[in-house]
Design a protein around this motif. Structure first.
Motif, PDB file in Angstrom:
ATOM      1  N   GLU A 120      21.730 -11.160  -0.962  1.00  0.00           N
ATOM      2  CA  GLU A 120      21.537 -10.978  -2.389  1.00  0.00           C
ATOM      3  C   GLU A 120      21.411  -9.583  -3.162  1.00  0.00           C
ATOM      4  N   ALA A 121      21.118  -8.690  -2.166  1.00  0.00           N
ATOM      5  CA  ALA A 121      21.378  -7.390  -2.338  1.00  0.00           C
ATOM      6  C   ALA A 121      22.732  -6.767  -2.732  1.00  0.00           C
ATOM      7  N   ALA A 122      23.720  -7.424  -1.921  1.00  0.00           N
ATOM      8  CA  ALA A 122      25.078  -7.184  -1.854  1.00  0.00           C
ATOM      9  C   ALA A 122      25.617  -7.527  -3.386  1.00  0.00           C
ATOM     10  N   TYR A 123      25.197  -8.888  -3.697  1.00  0.00           N
ATOM     11  CA  TYR A 123      25.701  -9.346  -5.144  1.00  0.00           C
ATOM     12  C   TYR A 123      24.896  -8.435  -6.088  1.00  0.00           C
ATOM     13  N   ALA A 124      23.582  -8.021  -5.902  1.00  0.00           N
ATOM     14  CA  ALA A 124      22.950  -7.401  -7.242  1.00  0.00           C
ATOM     15  C   ALA A 124      23.750  -6.037  -7.389  1.00  0.00           C
ATOM     16  N   CYS A 125      24.455  -5.435  -6.084  1.00  0.00           N
ATOM     17  CA  CYS A 125      25.163  -4.274  -6.268  1.00  0.00           C
ATOM     18  C   CYS A 125      26.546  -4.215  -7.062  1.00  0.00           C
ATOM     19  N   GLY A 126      26.917  -5.432  -7.329  1.00  0.00           N
ATOM     20  CA  GLY A 126      27.941  -5.821  -8.049  1.00  0.00           C
ATOM     21  C   GLY A 126      29.281  -6.228  -6.888  1.00  0.00           C
ATOM     22  N   MET A 127      28.651  -6.535  -5.789  1.00  0.00           N
ATOM     23  CA  MET A 127      29.810  -6.774  -4.949  1.00  0.00           C
ATOM     24  C   MET A 127      30.647  -8.238  -5.226  1.00  0.00           C
ATOM     25  N   SER A 128      31.979  -8.330  -4.964  1.00  0.00           N
ATOM     26  CA  SER A 128      32.331  -9.757  -5.150  1.00  0.00           C
ATOM     27  C   SER A 128      32.132 -10.528  -4.022  1.00  0.00           C
ATOM     28  N   ARG A 129      32.497 -11.763  -3.950  1.00  0.00           N
ATOM     29  CA  ARG A 129      32.007 -12.692  -2.703  1.00  0.00           C
ATOM     30  C   ARG A 129      32.698 -12.103  -1.622  1.00  0.00           C
ATOM     31  N   ARG A 134      33.103  -9.193   3.692  1.00  0.00           N
ATOM     32  CA  ARG A 134      33.827  -8.281   4.615  1.00  0.00           C
ATOM     33  C   ARG A 134      32.751  -7.258   5.095  1.00  0.00           C
ATOM     34  N   ARG A 135      31.959  -6.875   3.977  1.00  0.00           N
ATOM     35  CA  ARG A 135      31.207  -5.699   4.528  1.00  0.00           C
ATOM     36  C   ARG A 135      29.671  -6.139   5.192  1.00  0.00           C
ATOM     37  N   ILE A 136      29.114  -7.560   4.812  1.00  0.00           N
ATOM     38  CA  ILE A 136      27.937  -7.736   4.999  1.00  0.00           C
ATOM     39  C   ILE A 136      27.934  -8.956   6.014  1.00  0.00           C
ATOM     40  N   LEU A 137      28.689  -9.991   5.721  1.00  0.00           N
ATOM     41  CA  LEU A 137      28.465 -11.248   6.356  1.00  0.00           C
ATOM     42  C   LEU A 137      29.408 -10.918   7.744  1.00  0.00           C
ATOM     43  N   PRO A 139      30.599  -8.822   9.791  1.00  0.00           N
ATOM     44  CA  PRO A 139      30.222  -8.072  10.791  1.00  0.00           C
ATOM     45  C   PRO A 139      28.968  -8.145  11.385  1.00  0.00           C
ATOM     46  N   GLN A 140      28.161  -8.866  10.760  1.00  0.00           N
ATOM     47  CA  GLN A 140      26.637  -9.244  11.382  1.00  0.00           C
ATOM     48  C   GLN A 140      26.887 -10.723  11.989  1.00  0.00           C
ATOM     49  N   MET A 141      27.731 -11.292  11.316  1.00  0.00           N
ATOM     50  CA  MET A 141      28.024 -12.771  11.927  1.00  0.00           C
ATOM     51  C   MET A 141      28.440 -12.680  13.331  1.00  0.00           C
ATOM     52  N   TRP A 142      29.615 -11.687  13.577  1.00  0.00           N
ATOM     53  CA  TRP A 142      30.301 -11.406  14.879  1.00  0.00           C
ATOM     54  C   TRP A 142      29.250 -11.216  16.057  1.00  0.00           C
ATOM     55  N   GLU A 217      26.515   0.398  17.799  1.00  0.00           N
ATOM     56  CA  GLU A 217      26.843   0.564  16.551  1.00  0.00           C
ATOM     57  C   GLU A 217      25.740   0.252  15.594  1.00  0.00           C
ATOM     58  N   ARG A 218      25.045  -0.734  15.969  1.00  0.00           N
ATOM     59  CA  ARG A 218      23.727  -1.041  15.053  1.00  0.00           C
ATOM     60  C   ARG A 218      22.775   0.055  15.138  1.00  0.00           C
ATOM     61  N   ARG A 219      22.465   0.712  16.313  1.00  0.00           N
ATOM     62  CA  ARG A 219      21.656   1.429  16.374  1.00  0.00           C
ATOM     63  C   ARG A 219      21.998   2.753  15.816  1.00  0.00           C
ATOM     64  N   LYS A 220      23.095   3.144  15.495  1.00  0.00           N
ATOM     65  CA  LYS A 220      23.796   4.357  15.229  1.00  0.00           C
ATOM     66  C   LYS A 220      22.947   4.753  13.724  1.00  0.00           C
ATOM     67  N   PRO A 221      22.523   6.185  13.642  1.00  0.00           N
ATOM     68  CA  PRO A 221      21.722   6.436  12.464  1.00  0.00           C
ATOM     69  C   PRO A 221      22.558   6.167  11.042  1.00  0.00           C
ATOM     70  N   GLY A 222      21.912   5.707  10.141  1.00  0.00           N
ATOM     71  CA  GLY A 222      22.466   5.288   8.828  1.00  0.00           C
ATOM     72  C   GLY A 222      23.278   4.040   8.864  1.00  0.00           C
ATOM     73  N   ILE A 223      23.124   3.426   9.808  1.00  0.00           N
ATOM     74  CA  ILE A 223      23.782   1.721   9.955  1.00  0.00           C
ATOM     75  C   ILE A 223      22.543   0.934  10.009  1.00  0.00           C
TER      76      ILE A 223
END
Length: 223
Positions: A120-129, A134-137, A139-142, A217-223
Motif C-alpha cells: 500500500e505504501a508503494a502505491y501511495a508513493c506513486g509506484m506503478s503495479r 519489481r522493487r517490493i514484491l 525480492p521479498q517473495m524470493w 542483504e536484508r540486515r544491511k543498514p539502510g535496507i
C-alpha cells in the motif's frame, strides 16, 4: 559410464526445476488473482496433481501423450507419420508439472507473507503495479520462498530416478545396466546412492549459502 548418468540426472533436474518454477508462479498468480475462473483452475491444478503419484503421470504422458498430440493435430489436419514422445522431454515436463503444484503453494505463501502495508505504501508513493512488483514484491517473495524451494529441489533431484522406468539412461538406469552386465548390482547401486547423496549435500550447501546471502542483504543498514 556412471558419470554420464550423473550429468544427465543434473540436466533433467535443472530443467524440471525451471518448469516447476514457471508453473508455480503461474499457479500462485492464478490463486491470488481476482478472477474466479483462474482461482478455480489453479486450485484444481494443485489439488489434483498433488494427489496423483508422479510415476502415474509420467506413464500417462509418455505412453498416451502421443495419442493426445495426434488428437490435437487432427483438429486442423490429418496427422502424418508416427508421433513419439522422447523420454527426456516426457521426464522433465512431468516432474516440472508435478512439482510446480508444490511451488504454487510455496509462492502463494511467500506473497501472503509480505506485509500489505509495504504494498500500500508503494502505491501511495506513486509506484506503478510493475514497479511495485519489481522493487517490493519479487525480492521479498524470493526470500520467503527460498527455504521451501530448496526442499522442492532436493526432492525433485531424487525423483529423477523414476524416469529410468521409461528408459532414460540417467544415474539409476546406468547403475542398473552396469550392475546387470557385471552381476554386481549391490556395488553399482551403492555407488549410485553415494552419488545421489553427494548431489544433495552439495545442493544443501548452495541453498544454505543463498539463504545466508539473502538474510545478510536484508540486515544491511539502510535496507
Amino acid at each position: 559410464m556412471l558419470i554420464d548418468g550423473v550429468i544427465l540426472t543434473i540436466e533433467i533436474a535443472l530443467l524440471s526445476f525451471m518448469v516447476a518454477i514457471l508453473f508455480g508462479l503461474i499457479g500462485a498468480y492464478g490463486k491470488l488473482g481476482r478472477s474466479r475462473i483462474n482461482r478455480f483452475i489453479a486450485n484444481c491444478y494443485t489439488v489434483i496433481i498433488r494427489g496423483i503419484p508422479e510415476y502415474v503421470l509420467l506413464l500417462v504422458l509418455y505412453y498416451q501423450g502421443a495419442q493426445l498430440i495426434r488428437l490435437i493435430v487432427s483438429l486442423w489436419s490429418e496427422p502424418q507419420g508416427f508421433i513419439e514422445i522422447n523420454s527426456f522431454i516426457a521426464g522433465f515436463i512431468t516432474l516440472g508439472f508435478v512439482y510446480g503444484a508444490y511451488a504454487t503453494e510455496t509462492f502463494r505463501g511467500a506473497i501472503l507473507a509480505i506485509p500489505k502495508g509495504q504494498v500500500e505504501a508503494a502505491y501511495a508513493c506513486g509506484m506503478s503495479r510493475w514497479l511495485m512488483a519489481r522493487r517490493i514484491l519479487v525480492p521479498q517473495m524470493w526470500r520467503f520462498a527460498l527455504p521451501a524451494l530448496g526442499n522442492i529441489w532436493l526432492i525433485l533431484l531424487k525423483s529423477t530416478a523414476i524416469i529410468s522406468l521409461i528408459g532414460l539412461e540417467e544415474l539409476t538406469r546406468k547403475s542398473r545396466i552396469a550392475g546387470g552386465a557385471t552381476r554386481d548390482q549391490l556395488l553399482f547401486f551403492g555407488i549410485a546412492a553415494i552419488m545421489y547423496l553427494l548431489l544433495t549435500v552439495v545442493s544443501t550447501f548452495v541453498i544454505k549459502y543463498l539463504e545466508h546471502k539473502n538474510n545478510y542483504e536484508r540486515r544491511k543498514p539502510g535496507i
